[in-house]
Scaffold this active site. Sequence first.
Site, PDB file in Angstrom:
ATOM      1  N   ASN A 187       0.879  -1.166   0.000  1.00 29.16           N
ATOM      2  CA  ASN A 187       0.000   0.000   0.000  1.00 29.16           C
ATOM      3  C   ASN A 187       0.923   1.225   0.000  1.00 29.16           C
ATOM      4  OD1 ASN A 187      -1.798   2.019   0.601  1.00 29.16           O
ATOM      5  ND2 ASN A 187      -2.815   0.917   2.264  1.00 29.16           N
ATOM      6  N   LYS A 220       2.885   1.195   3.375  1.00 28.65           N
ATOM      7  CA  LYS A 220       2.408   0.201   4.337  1.00 28.65           C
ATOM      8  C   LYS A 220       2.488  -1.137   3.641  1.00 28.65           C
ATOM      9  CE  LYS A 220      -1.204   2.966   6.446  1.00 28.65           C
ATOM     10  NZ  LYS A 220      -2.637   3.107   6.497  1.00 28.65           N
ATOM     11  N   ARG A 248      -2.483  -1.976  -3.475  1.00 28.31           N
ATOM     12  CA  ARG A 248      -3.576  -1.007  -3.413  1.00 28.31           C
ATOM     13  C   ARG A 248      -3.295   0.079  -4.449  1.00 28.31           C
ATOM     14  NH1 ARG A 248      -4.369   3.935   0.607  1.00 28.31           N
ATOM     15  NH2 ARG A 248      -6.428   4.561  -0.089  1.00 28.31           N
ATOM     16  N   HIS A 260     -11.736   4.786  -1.105  1.00 28.82           N
ATOM     17  CA  HIS A 260     -12.015   3.924   0.061  1.00 28.82           C
ATOM     18  C   HIS A 260     -12.995   2.807  -0.300  1.00 28.82           C
ATOM     19  CE1 HIS A 260     -11.190   7.581   2.897  1.00 28.82           C
ATOM     20  NE2 HIS A 260     -10.092   6.859   2.744  1.00 28.82           N
ATOM     21  N   LEU A 320     -14.294   6.882   8.545  1.00 26.85           N
ATOM     22  CA  LEU A 320     -13.782   8.087   9.196  1.00 26.85           C
ATOM     23  C   LEU A 320     -12.413   7.799   9.797  1.00 26.85           C
ATOM     24  CD1 LEU A 320     -17.076   9.141  11.067  1.00 26.85           C
ATOM     25  CD2 LEU A 320     -16.323   9.802   8.775  1.00 26.85           C
ATOM     26  N   GLY A 336      -8.145   9.996   6.332  1.00 25.25           N
ATOM     27  CA  GLY A 336      -8.998  10.394   5.211  1.00 25.25           C
ATOM     28  C   GLY A 336     -10.430  10.024   5.606  1.00 25.25           C
ATOM     29  N   ARG A 340      -6.865  17.368   4.815  1.00 22.64           N
ATOM     30  CA  ARG A 340      -7.530  17.797   3.575  1.00 22.64           C
ATOM     31  C   ARG A 340      -8.760  18.636   3.894  1.00 22.64           C
ATOM     32  NH1 ARG A 340      -7.755  11.989   0.815  1.00 22.64           N
ATOM     33  NH2 ARG A 340      -6.303  11.377   2.440  1.00 22.64           N
ATOM     34  N   ASP A 351      -4.186  14.678  13.929  1.00 28.29           N
ATOM     35  CA  ASP A 351      -4.581  13.455  14.630  1.00 28.29           C
ATOM     36  C   ASP A 351      -5.729  13.765  15.595  1.00 28.29           C
ATOM     37  OD1 ASP A 351      -4.543  11.302  16.700  1.00 28.29           O
ATOM     38  OD2 ASP A 351      -2.888  10.596  15.444  1.00 28.29           O
ATOM     39  N   ARG A 393      -7.006  12.265  18.056  1.00 27.08           N
ATOM     40  CA  ARG A 393      -6.790  12.074  19.502  1.00 27.08           C
ATOM     41  C   ARG A 393      -6.157  13.319  20.132  1.00 27.08           C
ATOM     42  NH1 ARG A 393      -4.334   6.260  18.336  1.00 27.08           N
ATOM     43  NH2 ARG A 393      -3.685   7.539  16.597  1.00 27.08           N
ATOM     44  N   GLY A 432     -14.077   6.361  13.324  1.00 32.29           N
ATOM     45  CA  GLY A 432     -15.389   5.704  13.345  1.00 32.29           C
ATOM     46  C   GLY A 432     -15.425   4.498  14.269  1.00 32.29           C
ATOM     47  N   GLU A 433     -14.319   3.752  14.300  1.00 30.02           N
ATOM     48  CA  GLU A 433     -14.280   2.536  15.123  1.00 30.02           C
ATOM     49  C   GLU A 433     -14.000   2.834  16.587  1.00 30.02           C
ATOM     50  OE1 GLU A 433     -11.140   0.034  13.573  1.00 30.02           O
ATOM     51  OE2 GLU A 433     -12.000   0.238  11.575  1.00 30.02           O
ATOM     52  N   ASN A 434     -13.108   3.817  16.813  1.00 26.24           N
ATOM     53  CA  ASN A 434     -12.549   3.951  18.167  1.00 26.24           C
ATOM     54  C   ASN A 434     -13.098   5.080  19.019  1.00 26.24           C
ATOM     55  OD1 ASN A 434     -10.616   1.832  17.777  1.00 26.24           O
ATOM     56  ND2 ASN A 434      -9.546   3.223  16.403  1.00 26.24           N
ATOM     57  N   GLU A 444      -7.638  -2.859   5.980  1.00 22.60           N
ATOM     58  CA  GLU A 444      -7.475  -2.752   4.530  1.00 22.60           C
ATOM     59  C   GLU A 444      -6.513  -3.802   3.976  1.00 22.60           C
ATOM     60  OE1 GLU A 444      -6.272   1.156   3.202  1.00 22.60           O
ATOM     61  OE2 GLU A 444      -7.800   0.938   1.646  1.00 22.60           O
TER      62      GLU A 444
HETATM   63  P1  AMP Z   1      -6.961   5.683  10.122  1.00 25.64           P
HETATM   64  O1  AMP Z   1      -6.613   6.609   8.978  1.00 25.64           O
HETATM   65  O2  AMP Z   1      -8.128   4.806   9.846  1.00 25.64           O
HETATM   66  O3  AMP Z   1      -5.765   4.944  10.667  1.00 25.64           O
HETATM   67  O4  AMP Z   1      -7.448   6.658  11.333  1.00 25.64           O
HETATM   68  C1  AMP Z   1      -6.574   7.564  11.903  1.00 25.64           C
HETATM   69  C2  AMP Z   1      -7.368   8.541  12.742  1.00 25.64           C
HETATM   70  O5  AMP Z   1      -8.109   7.830  13.747  1.00 25.64           O
HETATM   71  C3  AMP Z   1      -6.491   9.546  13.464  1.00 25.64           C
HETATM   72  O6  AMP Z   1      -7.063  10.846  13.372  1.00 25.64           O
HETATM   73  C4  AMP Z   1      -6.564   9.077  14.894  1.00 25.64           C
HETATM   74  O7  AMP Z   1      -6.418  10.115  15.831  1.00 25.64           O
HETATM   75  C5  AMP Z   1      -7.974   8.532  14.959  1.00 25.64           C
HETATM   76  N1  AMP Z   1      -8.167   7.678  16.126  1.00 25.64           N
HETATM   77  C6  AMP Z   1      -7.645   6.465  16.371  1.00 25.64           C
HETATM   78  N2  AMP Z   1      -8.030   6.033  17.601  1.00 25.64           N
HETATM   79  C7  AMP Z   1      -8.834   7.001  18.131  1.00 25.64           C
HETATM   80  C8  AMP Z   1      -9.550   7.171  19.347  1.00 25.64           C
HETATM   81  N3  AMP Z   1      -9.533   6.233  20.293  1.00 25.64           N
HETATM   82  N4  AMP Z   1     -10.250   8.305  19.535  1.00 25.64           N
HETATM   83  C9  AMP Z   1     -10.281   9.268  18.605  1.00 25.64           C
HETATM   84  N5  AMP Z   1      -9.635   9.158  17.416  1.00 25.64           N
HETATM   85  C10 AMP Z   1      -8.911   8.058  17.172  1.00 25.64           C
END
Ligand code: AMP
Length: 445
Positions: free
Chosen positions: A47, A54, A132, A221, A250, A253, A282, A324, A326, A374-376, A428
């Site tokens: 990727n 990656k 990818r 995506h 989410l 990107g 972006r 980021d 977080r 979206g997941e976390n 992915e």
């Molecule tokens: P991805 O591109 O799918 O790896 O997602 C990266 C984004 O997910 C970054 O902005 C991270 O800060 C955010 N992220 C990952 N874990 C968490 C979490 N527990 N709470 C809020 N955002 C998170």
Amino acid sequence: RERRALRHAGPQAGSRQVFAIMFPDLFLDILFTTLKKEMPMRVLVVNAGSSSLKSQLIETDGKVTLMKCLAEKVGTPSAFMNVSFAPDFQKTTYNVADMPVQECLAKLLDILVDDPESPISSLSQIDAIGNRVVAGGEYFTRSVIIDEAVREKLAICEELAPLHNPPADACIDLMREAMPNTPQVAVFDTAFHATMPAKAYMYPLPREYYEKYRIRRYGAHGTSHRYAAQQAANLLGRPLRDLGLITCHLGNGGSITAVNHGKSIDTSMGFTPLEGLMMGTRSGSIDPAIVTYLMRREHKSFDEMDAILNKESGILGVSGVSADMRDVLAAAAAGNELADLAIDMYVYLIQKAIGGYYAAMTRTDAVVMTAGIGENSAELRERIFAGLAHMGMILDHERNDVTGQIGVNRIISIDDSPIKICVVTTDEEVRIARETDNLVGQLHE
Ligand code: AMP
């Protein structure tokens, strides 16, 4: 073994044994093909992005990851590459300063062969490569095995994603040279969106630009949206073809897709992955007149403007803290008002997009949340769905809470919610490995 069995079986030998003794070469050929079909495949997933690489080595049978690699800040003096192997994935960091992405990959291939912890000692132990590729244009509506004709079309697609496709192509070329007999597959981010109707993919621009340059919405995506939709169907216990879903990827990107009866009918990313939601760096959709205005007022070149929109905007640009989420959540909690504004805008734009896709479909059964945020982030899901209850998307606060639930696909709406809300973990690399396995497996049939 068959011959020994034949000796033991004597006059009762079955037709298979007789066949084996009469046509040994043909028998071995068939046996080899059958075994190959049944053996787990070792797939190297690559990727390659504009500033990152990656890669994972994945045994597709049990979806076991054997090696993980992440190179960041590629092409800059501070570039580094982390490589780790199963079972404990202890990272070793390599200096890859100023190397283009394909040289980082060449270094990774050397490490794979030479490192005593590596599960392979020769590149011939890699059965297939899954790449990818961000943009497949109108040429590619599904994953393909890369041959000469495909490679030529990939070159034409470079124009559609000038940041992402050229590094992927450079990696494909490098591996074609290093492993000429190993099949390579291209898995496209755009392929899932090939089903969009013209009213969704055309832009209100003079027709000649579509005819000359194929300027239209391609989305991105796609592998993630397809996977999220299928996983949601599994969670809901209903066939995907019966469902209307809004899938939200989410991460750093971000994009949202309306998936009607299993098909993408509209998506927020456009001609390039810059359109749509506000993202890590972006801008997403803005008034296009701002671009020409800024270029004139600030004497920005095309490349500088491209960098502002792709790398300096979004959550980073508004908060001034970080791309980021977080970090931005932490800053907002500590009282940083711009961080709070960035989150407010991020949430609001997602709410509006979900509302838009609700209107685009004839029915909506579920909204699906996936990728890093979206997941976390229970907190962001809470804020997003707080504004959507009137549309029938009602969150269950306890189910939404992440404690002990990270990595578990689940429904997080209340039982009576007219529209369900699901969380699905995306991976992915595993999905690319699986697609590669499927296509290469067909070669052996
Ligand atoms: P991805 O591109 O799918 O790896 O997602 C990266 C984004 O997910 C970054 O902005 C991270 O800060 C955010 N992220 C990952 N874990 C968490 C979490 N527990 N709470 C809020 N955002 C998170």
